[in-house]
Motif scaffolding. Structure first.
Motif, PDB file in Angstrom:
ATOM      1  N   SER A 314       1.954  -1.368  11.176  1.00  0.00           N
ATOM      2  CA  SER A 314       0.710  -1.876  10.902  1.00  0.00           C
ATOM      3  C   SER A 314       0.223  -2.960  12.110  1.00  0.00           C
ATOM      4  CB  SER A 314       0.445  -2.765   9.507  1.00  0.00           C
ATOM      5  OG  SER A 314       1.343  -3.863   9.550  1.00  0.00           O
ATOM      6  N   GLN A 390      -3.585  -1.499   3.438  1.00  0.00           N
ATOM      7  CA  GLN A 390      -3.498  -1.757   4.806  1.00  0.00           C
ATOM      8  C   GLN A 390      -4.305  -1.125   5.784  1.00  0.00           C
ATOM      9  OE1 GLN A 390       1.021  -2.475   6.042  1.00  0.00           O
ATOM     10  NE2 GLN A 390       1.134  -1.697   3.957  1.00  0.00           N
ATOM     11  N   ILE A 423       1.225  -6.103   2.430  1.00  0.00           N
ATOM     12  CA  ILE A 423      -0.304  -6.339   2.513  1.00  0.00           C
ATOM     13  C   ILE A 423      -0.691  -7.715   3.175  1.00  0.00           C
ATOM     14  CG2 ILE A 423      -2.357  -6.592   1.229  1.00  0.00           C
ATOM     15  CD1 ILE A 423      -1.333  -4.420  -0.632  1.00  0.00           C
ATOM     16  N   ARG A 426      -0.047  -7.871   6.815  1.00  0.00           N
ATOM     17  CA  ARG A 426      -1.254  -7.104   7.402  1.00  0.00           C
ATOM     18  C   ARG A 426      -2.250  -8.064   7.504  1.00  0.00           C
ATOM     19  NH1 ARG A 426      -3.723  -3.987  11.054  1.00  0.00           N
ATOM     20  NH2 ARG A 426      -5.532  -2.886  10.127  1.00  0.00           N
TER      21      ARG A 426
END
Length: 738
Positions: A314, A390, A423, A426
């Motif tokens: 990510s 994400q 998350i 990210r």
């Protein structure tokens, strides 16, 4: 054995290890723990591990997970094969299904020489040839051929020229060999394929040449056995070939013309090296092609791997594009069908996500999702939902704000979710890219305020705390250290908890050391001996001694003084290393009596604070920062209690008046952890507590805007309740200071 043969036998291991190094500290730790579990399960003679192995044999999902972990580290695989119990269990797994055989064939192929020359190699080879399908058997035989046969230099030179030359005579010769209408010419084609694949350095050079690539691709697809011959060097030098500009074309050709078994082998190698080729545009395209081509079992493996280690992908646009590719698959969409409400909302996201130029509609959907906490948590706890979130984060400032507020409101649930915590990672990456460092600190402070809960959560929560500590931000480290105050000894008896304590000590920050030493000095004799003899506590105690000696001689002396009466008890047990460490480290022993008396006041601060005539206030009036910190640590967890007492509130206000960060931090952390709304209102209205709260606000404004902002955020919802009472001055102070 000639030099060329030796080189060929070593190159597979060299290339595999060069590229199989994960860059992320926390992820590497998770991978290592998984491999340690696998190693124990495969080689242990303990009945509990044997029973677990037998249980997994009957569970297809768990068996596939075990096979994937088993084949992910070739060093570990070789060790398991060399172990008699390990060999037996690998041979029991082989033969259960074709896809399991393919998974296990990868490390056998990569470390073929080491495995097959071991005394157990013969039994393993027999098992492979007995239970594998004809395609895997052919690949095994092809590997055996390459490790036995060595072409001469003249043959390799002829092959290189034939595959890359633009001369007509060489092109005609290639076309003649390519014509496999007769048995003799087909034999020549096999000879050419064997020579091309016999030297991987030469093979890589041929692929990098445009003519060479074209001719290799023309050979591929003629027959299954020719494909198998050429697949071997592709797999051995996979990373180098697939990240080259020609790799994408070669991969497409392999996946277009090879049989299902060779395609599965190609997908399996792509799976193992996904994190190392995903950062390359060509490599990322190949991953997408492999995932699309793979059957549902392999798609499931890819989805699991990407969702579990999303933080490795990510951080760059190619990784996010891979997420988008995965969530667009029909296979992935089916994973949320059982939850109708979530499935319908995600279908709305699917319709507009490819349209990245207009984020207004996406913002509306993000609001719809995050306005329902239950729905938001359902999303972040699924593989599809986590990847989707994400992708969305980073699309616009407004969308990021919506998600950040939702994360704050559901922080502990998100941070401890197997897929949801990515998350959080990210969000930090996106904020850092925009250089909003204050917001990064705000996000990380949530870890500090929730440090105790997260540390005690053994699966994901403790990894989040480790990630935060590994960022080496002294302010956040102090927040985490304060969040664990009063629980260091308790955590030191736990595997994951002791790791966190040791990591805090490893930051060479004074606050964690002060808090830990204070707990050790205050603990009873039985607890201290148990700590020294405990599997995990022993390491914490040894680390504390080392760091104390390095940072604070006085604290080291206090630890030695606490431990010295028990050294004879510790000898001959696990705690013997503590006794040895004390003997090895230099003893200070020269402190003036006055200094010792001051520190005793610090360690006994709570008892002294509750007695109005024992002179603790006079001791604070010495205005020595180290001593003030020690007193603050001695009062940790009891600031609120003392604030309701006349003399106790005076003691609390004294360290605050020193304008030291540590007392302020400990008091605000206690307000956060121990004060519900009712207790905070009582504190603000109390005759003595009101003064402490007022002083805390004033000092926070002077010392730390972050802590002041947090305290104001805690008090703001209560201001209407405080008006018309003694607590009204708190509202006035907040308005005045802001």
């Amino acid at each position: 054995m000639d030099a060329f043969t030796q080189k060929r036998m070593m190159e597979s291991r060299t290339w595999w290890h060069r590229h199989y190094q994960t860059p992320d500290v926390v992820t590497r730790k998770r991978m290592m723990e998984s491999r340690t579990w696998c190693q124990r399960l495969m080689t242990s003679c303990q009945k509990v591990d044997e029973d677990e192995f037998l249980r997994i044999l009957d569970d297809s999902y768990e068996l596939r997970r075990l096979a994937n972990t088993l084949s992910s580290d070739t060093d570990s695989f070789v060790d398991i094969i060399r172990d008699k119990v390990g060999l037996n269990r690998v041979m029991r797994i082989l033969g259960i299904s074709d896809d399991i055989n393919t998974i296990l064939l990868c490390p056998i192929m990569i470390r073929f020489h080491e495995i097959m020359t071991h005394e157990h190699g013969k039994d393993l080879a027999s098992r492979v040839l007995d239970v594998c399908n004809i395609h895997d058997k052919n690949l095994f035989c092809q590997i055996t051929y390459h490790h036995h046969e060595s072409q001469t230099t003249n043959e390799r030179t002829w092959c290189q020229r034939l595959m890359t030359s633009r001369e007509k005579v060489d092109e005609d010769e290639f076309l003649r060999i390519l014509d496999s209408s007769s048995a003799s010419s087909y034999h020549e084609l096999r000879r050419l394929a064997n020579t091309v694949s016999s030297d991987t350095d030469s093979f890589v050079d041929i692929i990098r040449d445009k003519v060479g690539l074209n001719r290799v691709m023309r050979i591929l697809g003629i027959s299954d056995d020719i494909n198998t011959i050429l697949l071997y060097p592709i797999i051995l030098r996979f990373h180098e070939i697939m990240t080259h500009e020609h790799g994408k074309d070669l991969a497409s050709r392999v996946l277009d013309v090879c049989n299902i078994h060779d395609k599965n082998m190609f997908c399996r190698i792509t799976y193992h090296l996904i994190f190392y080729i995903a950062h390359n545009e060509n490599g990322c395209s190949i991953i997408k092609k492999a995932i699309t081509t793979a059957d549902d079992l392999f798609k499931s493996d890819f989805l699991d791997l990407i969702a579990q280690h999303a933080n490795l992908l990510s951080t760059h646009d190619l990784g996010i594009s891979l997420f988008q590719h995965v969530v667009d698959l029909d296979f992935t969409k089916k994973t949320t069908e059982e939850d109708t409400r979530l499935h319908e909302l995600m279908a709305e996201f699917d319709k507009i996500l490819p349209i990245t130029s207009d984020t207004a509609e996406l913002h509306k959907l993000a609001l719809k999702l995050t306005s329902d906490s239950d729905l938001f948590l359902e999303l972040v706890k699924t593989k599809r939902g986590s990847l989707m979130a994400q992708i969305i984060i980073g699309k616009s400032k407004e969308i990021d704000t919506v998600f950040w507020e939702a994360i704050k409101q559901n922080y502990t649930n998100v941070a401890t979710s197997f897929y949801g915590h990515h998350i959080f990672r990210r969000a930090i990456n996106v904020v850092e890219e925009t250089r909003k460092l204050k917001l990064v600190a705000q996000i990380l402070r949530l870890d500090g305020y929730n440090a105790l809960y997260l540390t005690k959560e053994p699966h994901i929560g403790n990894l989040v705390v480790e990630y935060t500590i590994n960022r080496h931000d002294s302010v956040v480290t102090e927040l985490v250290a304060s969040g664990l105050q009063g629980h260091y000894i308790e955590l030191s008896f736990l595997k994951h908890g002791s790791n966190i304590v040791a990591m805090l000590l490893g930051e060479d920050e004074e606050l964690p050391l002060l808090l830990i030493v204070t707990e050790i000095v205050e603990c009873d004799e039985d607890t201290l001996v148990r700590l020294a003899n405990d599997e995990y506590g022993n390491g914490v105690l040894a680390k504390t001694l080392q760091v104390a000696k390095k940072l604070r001689d006085d604290l080291f002396g206090d630890l030695v003084g606490k431990l010295r009466p028990f050294l004879d008890t510790l000898r001959g047990s696990r705690g013997e290393n503590i006794a040895q460490a004390i003997n090895v480290l230099e003893e200070r022993g020269k402190s003036r009596l006055f200094e010792i008396t001051k520190r005793l006041n610090g360690y006994n601060a709570l008892y002294l604070a509750k007695e109005p005539n024992l002179g603790l206030q006079d001791a604070i009036d010495l205005h020595e920062p180290d001593f003030t910190k020690l007193i603050a640590c001695g009062l940790r967890g009891h600031f609120i209690e003392l604030s309701f007492l006349k003399h106790g509130s005076n003691i609390v206000e004294k360290p605050l008046g020193e304008d030291e960060y540590l007392p302020l931090l400990l008091i605000i952390m206690e307000i956060d952890i121990k004060c519900d709304e009712d207790r905070l209102v009582r504190l603000a209205k109390d005759e003595y507590g009101n003064g402490v709260l007022k002083k805390t606000l004033q000092v926070a404004k002077n010392v730390s805007d972050d802590l002041f902002g947090y305290l104001v955020g805690k008090l703001r919802p209560l201001l209407d309740t405080l008006r018309g009472s003694r607590g009204e001055n708190i509202a006035a102070i907040i308005n005045e200071l802001q």
